[in-house]
Design a protein around this motif. Structure first.
Motif, PDB file in Angstrom:
ATOM      1  N   PHE A  68     -46.149 -16.905 -29.679  1.00 43.53           N
ATOM      2  CA  PHE A  68     -47.283 -16.302 -28.989  1.00 43.53           C
ATOM      3  C   PHE A  68     -48.362 -15.923 -29.997  1.00 43.53           C
ATOM      4  N   GLY A  69     -49.618 -16.233 -29.669  1.00 40.91           N
ATOM      5  CA  GLY A  69     -50.722 -15.869 -30.546  1.00 40.91           C
ATOM      6  C   GLY A  69     -52.052 -16.271 -29.964  1.00 40.91           C
ATOM      7  N   TYR A  70     -53.105 -15.910 -30.668  1.00 41.58           N
ATOM      8  CA  TYR A  70     -54.464 -16.244 -30.252  1.00 41.58           C
ATOM      9  C   TYR A  70     -55.234 -16.683 -31.488  1.00 41.58           C
ATOM     10  N   PHE A  71     -55.702 -17.935 -31.473  1.00 41.31           N
ATOM     11  CA  PHE A  71     -56.464 -18.466 -32.609  1.00 41.31           C
ATOM     12  C   PHE A  71     -57.934 -18.127 -32.410  1.00 41.31           C
ATOM     13  N   ALA A  72     -58.446 -17.239 -33.245  1.00 39.53           N
ATOM     14  CA  ALA A  72     -59.799 -16.711 -33.060  1.00 39.53           C
ATOM     15  C   ALA A  72     -60.778 -17.109 -34.152  1.00 39.53           C
ATOM     16  N   HIS A  73     -60.296 -17.804 -35.184  1.00 37.40           N
ATOM     17  CA  HIS A  73     -61.137 -17.944 -36.381  1.00 37.40           C
ATOM     18  C   HIS A  73     -61.457 -19.395 -36.730  1.00 37.40           C
ATOM     19  N   LYS A  74     -61.732 -20.182 -35.703  1.00 33.60           N
ATOM     20  CA  LYS A  74     -62.171 -21.554 -35.929  1.00 33.60           C
ATOM     21  C   LYS A  74     -63.442 -21.557 -36.775  1.00 33.60           C
ATOM     22  N   GLY A  75     -63.485 -22.423 -37.769  1.00 34.40           N
ATOM     23  CA  GLY A  75     -64.648 -22.523 -38.640  1.00 34.40           C
ATOM     24  C   GLY A  75     -64.577 -21.656 -39.873  1.00 34.40           C
ATOM     25  N   LYS A  76     -63.623 -20.744 -39.921  1.00 34.56           N
ATOM     26  CA  LYS A  76     -63.447 -19.917 -41.110  1.00 34.56           C
ATOM     27  C   LYS A  76     -62.567 -20.646 -42.133  1.00 34.56           C
ATOM     28  N   HIS A  77     -62.641 -20.189 -43.372  1.00 38.29           N
ATOM     29  CA  HIS A  77     -61.930 -20.848 -44.461  1.00 38.29           C
ATOM     30  C   HIS A  77     -61.062 -19.843 -45.205  1.00 38.29           C
ATOM     31  N   ALA A  78     -60.120 -20.357 -45.979  1.00 35.40           N
ATOM     32  CA  ALA A  78     -59.292 -19.481 -46.804  1.00 35.40           C
ATOM     33  C   ALA A  78     -60.190 -18.651 -47.715  1.00 35.40           C
ATOM     34  N   GLY A  79     -59.962 -17.346 -47.729  1.00 29.26           N
ATOM     35  CA  GLY A  79     -60.786 -16.438 -48.520  1.00 29.26           C
ATOM     36  C   GLY A  79     -61.833 -15.704 -47.722  1.00 29.26           C
ATOM     37  N   ASP A  80     -62.166 -16.210 -46.530  1.00 28.11           N
ATOM     38  CA  ASP A  80     -63.110 -15.489 -45.669  1.00 28.11           C
ATOM     39  C   ASP A  80     -62.458 -14.226 -45.120  1.00 28.11           C
ATOM     40  N   VAL A  81     -63.286 -13.278 -44.702  1.00 32.97           N
ATOM     41  CA  VAL A  81     -62.776 -12.080 -44.053  1.00 32.97           C
ATOM     42  C   VAL A  81     -62.997 -12.184 -42.552  1.00 32.97           C
ATOM     43  N   SER A  82     -62.322 -11.322 -41.839  1.00 38.11           N
ATOM     44  CA  SER A  82     -62.418 -11.288 -40.384  1.00 38.11           C
ATOM     45  C   SER A  82     -63.674 -10.549 -39.946  1.00 38.11           C
ATOM     46  N   HIS A  83     -63.820 -10.425 -38.628  1.00 37.77           N
ATOM     47  CA  HIS A  83     -64.902  -9.623 -38.056  1.00 37.77           C
ATOM     48  C   HIS A  83     -64.785  -8.160 -38.475  1.00 37.77           C
ATOM     49  N   TYR A  84     -63.566  -7.705 -38.794  1.00 36.24           N
ATOM     50  CA  TYR A  84     -63.401  -6.348 -39.313  1.00 36.24           C
ATOM     51  C   TYR A  84     -64.134  -6.198 -40.651  1.00 36.24           C
ATOM     52  N   GLY A  85     -63.958  -7.180 -41.518  1.00 37.89           N
ATOM     53  CA  GLY A  85     -64.648  -7.138 -42.800  1.00 37.89           C
ATOM     54  C   GLY A  85     -66.149  -7.222 -42.641  1.00 37.89           C
ATOM     55  N   ALA A  86     -66.601  -8.053 -41.702  1.00 39.94           N
ATOM     56  CA  ALA A  86     -68.035  -8.168 -41.466  1.00 39.94           C
ATOM     57  C   ALA A  86     -68.623  -6.832 -41.032  1.00 39.94           C
ATOM     58  N   ALA A  87     -67.929  -6.130 -40.142  1.00 38.46           N
ATOM     59  CA  ALA A  87     -68.409  -4.827 -39.678  1.00 38.46           C
ATOM     60  C   ALA A  87     -68.367  -3.791 -40.791  1.00 38.46           C
ATOM     61  N   THR A  88     -67.362  -3.871 -41.650  1.00 38.66           N
ATOM     62  CA  THR A  88     -67.284  -2.953 -42.782  1.00 38.66           C
ATOM     63  C   THR A  88     -68.449  -3.162 -43.729  1.00 38.66           C
ATOM     64  N   ARG A  89     -68.852  -4.406 -43.879  1.00 34.46           N
ATOM     65  CA  ARG A  89     -69.993  -4.668 -44.752  1.00 34.46           C
ATOM     66  C   ARG A  89     -71.287  -4.137 -44.154  1.00 34.46           C
ATOM     67  N   VAL A  90     -71.398  -4.159 -42.827  1.00 29.23           N
ATOM     68  CA  VAL A  90     -72.586  -3.576 -42.190  1.00 29.23           C
ATOM     69  C   VAL A  90     -72.693  -2.090 -42.517  1.00 29.23           C
ATOM     70  N   LEU A  91     -71.580  -1.368 -42.385  1.00 25.67           N
ATOM     71  CA  LEU A  91     -71.606   0.058 -42.701  1.00 25.67           C
ATOM     72  C   LEU A  91     -71.848   0.274 -44.193  1.00 25.67           C
ATOM     73  N   THR A  92     -71.264  -0.567 -45.037  1.00 26.52           N
ATOM     74  CA  THR A  92     -71.505  -0.463 -46.476  1.00 26.52           C
ATOM     75  C   THR A  92     -72.981  -0.647 -46.792  1.00 26.52           C
ATOM     76  N   ASP A  93     -73.609  -1.661 -46.192  1.00 31.36           N
ATOM     77  CA  ASP A  93     -75.037  -1.894 -46.409  1.00 31.36           C
ATOM     78  C   ASP A  93     -75.869  -0.683 -45.980  1.00 31.36           C
ATOM     79  N   SER A  94     -75.482  -0.067 -44.869  1.00 35.08           N
ATOM     80  CA  SER A  94     -76.211   1.105 -44.403  1.00 35.08           C
ATOM     81  C   SER A  94     -76.065   2.256 -45.389  1.00 35.08           C
ATOM     82  N   LEU A  95     -74.855   2.484 -45.866  1.00 32.47           N
ATOM     83  CA  LEU A  95     -74.634   3.563 -46.834  1.00 32.47           C
ATOM     84  C   LEU A  95     -75.391   3.306 -48.126  1.00 32.47           C
ATOM     85  N   LEU A  96     -75.462   2.055 -48.557  1.00 39.12           N
ATOM     86  CA  LEU A  96     -76.219   1.730 -49.765  1.00 39.12           C
ATOM     87  C   LEU A  96     -77.704   1.997 -49.565  1.00 39.12           C
TER      88      LEU A  96
END
Length: 407
Positions: free
Chosen positions: A61-89
């Protein structure tokens, strides 16, 4: 030169934040595959940094959500974390809700840079931000006493929106007048525009999040906790940040738990002390106490008992079990992947916690080769160092070109 103790704390914070990125990227290939046996078949003892592939999900059982991503990429969680990081910077380490909301909306919304999976809290937050702005516009229009044509009302709204998305309070009047003056020179029309801007500003709500108690509530916390490490208002800013995307009391309670855990580890406290302090904040302290017992690491077993999905009441006990029993960063990340389910979401607490404890390199820390495998690692690490060392760079332009229509 930094004081030695401050320098040591900065190093620990940098290591911890790097740990979140590495743990997320390492987990992406098998993210949301719930079958631990299938994970073992694919990844064996080294399931990290596998390329996301649909054929991994052909059994179990599973759900494949990351079509088009590559080894080493981050998930949508990482993308959102970078948004907050950019705001703090951009705000010199201080949480600015308006800035954070704008960046979140710009990055994940139509025309934004993100290409990939959109989770429920993100989708609903985007809808809420649009609805909140529309309601604020209607409130502003209904309270405008100056006689304006329908065309003038439309133009004024278009004029002021770029500014209400960037500025607030006393910052608004002068640039709004200047923008309106490009089209309307009458003082009464300009004052009507200022009224519109100020009324919209007052009615833009900071609590824009979904009624949702999943992992996005806590996954973005590592850079925020680093900015407010050891400060008395950490719980207050944690709640404010969480309600931007997860306007839910249980989500806030679990976020306080996660923030307390990271804060203690960031400051160099023992794992036991950090877990104790965090457990006192938890809405279900009994489950967290239970998973700390026993002598062996069994992440799939913890998943069987507490659950593997994105919900915090499932994820946090699994996180606490792994932290309590793993003896290295590598061991914790691999155990998290082998547990299955929302490994990327859990990675954003497990990775920073283990990296705060064990650092980078050596037998127990983040493997240097793993750091090098994260996509865009140089830029990510440079942002981490800037945030922790407070080496702020000039922020971006604070408003759009005067007179440029909005939506």
């Amino acid at each position: 030169m930094n004081h030695p103790s401050r320098s040591g704390e900065n190093t620990r914070l940098i290591n911890a934040l790097a740990g979140g990125w590495v743990a997320d990227a390492a987990s992406l290939g098998l993210h949301w595959l719930y079958d631990s046996q299938r994970i073992d078949e694919i990844g064996g003892r080294s399931p990290e940094f596998l390329p996301p592939r649909a054929d991994y999900f052909t059994s179990g059982f599973g759900y494949f959500a990351h079509k088009g991503k590559h080894a080493g990429d981050v998930s949508h969680y990482g993308a959102a974390t970078r948004v907050l990081t950019d705001s703090l910077l951009a705000t010199e380490g201080a949480l600015n809700i308006r800035d954070y909301q704008r960046r979140f909306r710009t990055f994940f919304g139509p025309g934004g840079l993100w290409q990939g999976y959109i989770d429920n809290p993100t989708r609903v937050t985007l809808d809420n931000l649009n609805s909140i702005e529309k309601e604020a516009i209607e409130q502003a229009r209904s309270t405008t006493t100056t006689e304006l044509t329908d065309k003038q009302k439309r133009v004024l709204v278009q004029k002021v929106l770029p500014y209400t998305r960037y500025l607030s309070g006393a910052q608004l009047a002068e640039p709004v007048r200047n923008a309106i003056n490009l089209t309307y020179h009458e003082p009464e029309v300009q004052e009507a525009g200022v009224h519109l801007a100020e009324t919209i500003d007052r009615n833009l709500l900071p609590e824009s999040g979904a009624d949702d108690m999943q992992l996005p509530a806590v996954s973005k916390l590592p850079p925020l906790v680093a900015s407010y490490c050891g400060q008395s208002n950490l719980m207050e800013v944690t709640e404010a940040a969480v309600r931007v995307t997860n306007h839910n009391d249980e989500a806030v309670a679990w976020a306080r738990c996660a923030a307390r855990l990271l804060d203690h580890l960031y400051r160099g406290d023992s794992l036991s002390a950090a877990l104790d302090a965090a457990t006192r904040e938890a809405p279900d302290p009994k489950s967290l106490a239970n998973v700390r017992s026993g002598s062996s690491l069994d992440a799939p077993g913890a998943g069987d008992t507490y659950g593997r999905t994105c919900y915090l009441h499932e994820a946090m006990p699994v996180i606490f079990h792994i932290l309590s029993h793993a003896d290295s960063f590598t061991g914790a990340v691999r155990a998290n992947i082998q547990c299955g389910g929302d490994s990327c979401g859990r990675a954003w607490i497990i990775g920073p916690a283990m990296a705060a404890l064990h650092g980078v390199g050596g037998e127990y820390g983040i493997p240097l080769s793993w750091l090098a495998r994260v996509t865009d690692a140089p830029a990510i690490l440079a942002d981490i160092e800037a945030l922790v060392n407070q080496t702020w760079t000039p922020t971006e332009q604070t408003h759009e070109r005067p007179g440029c229509p909005a939506d």
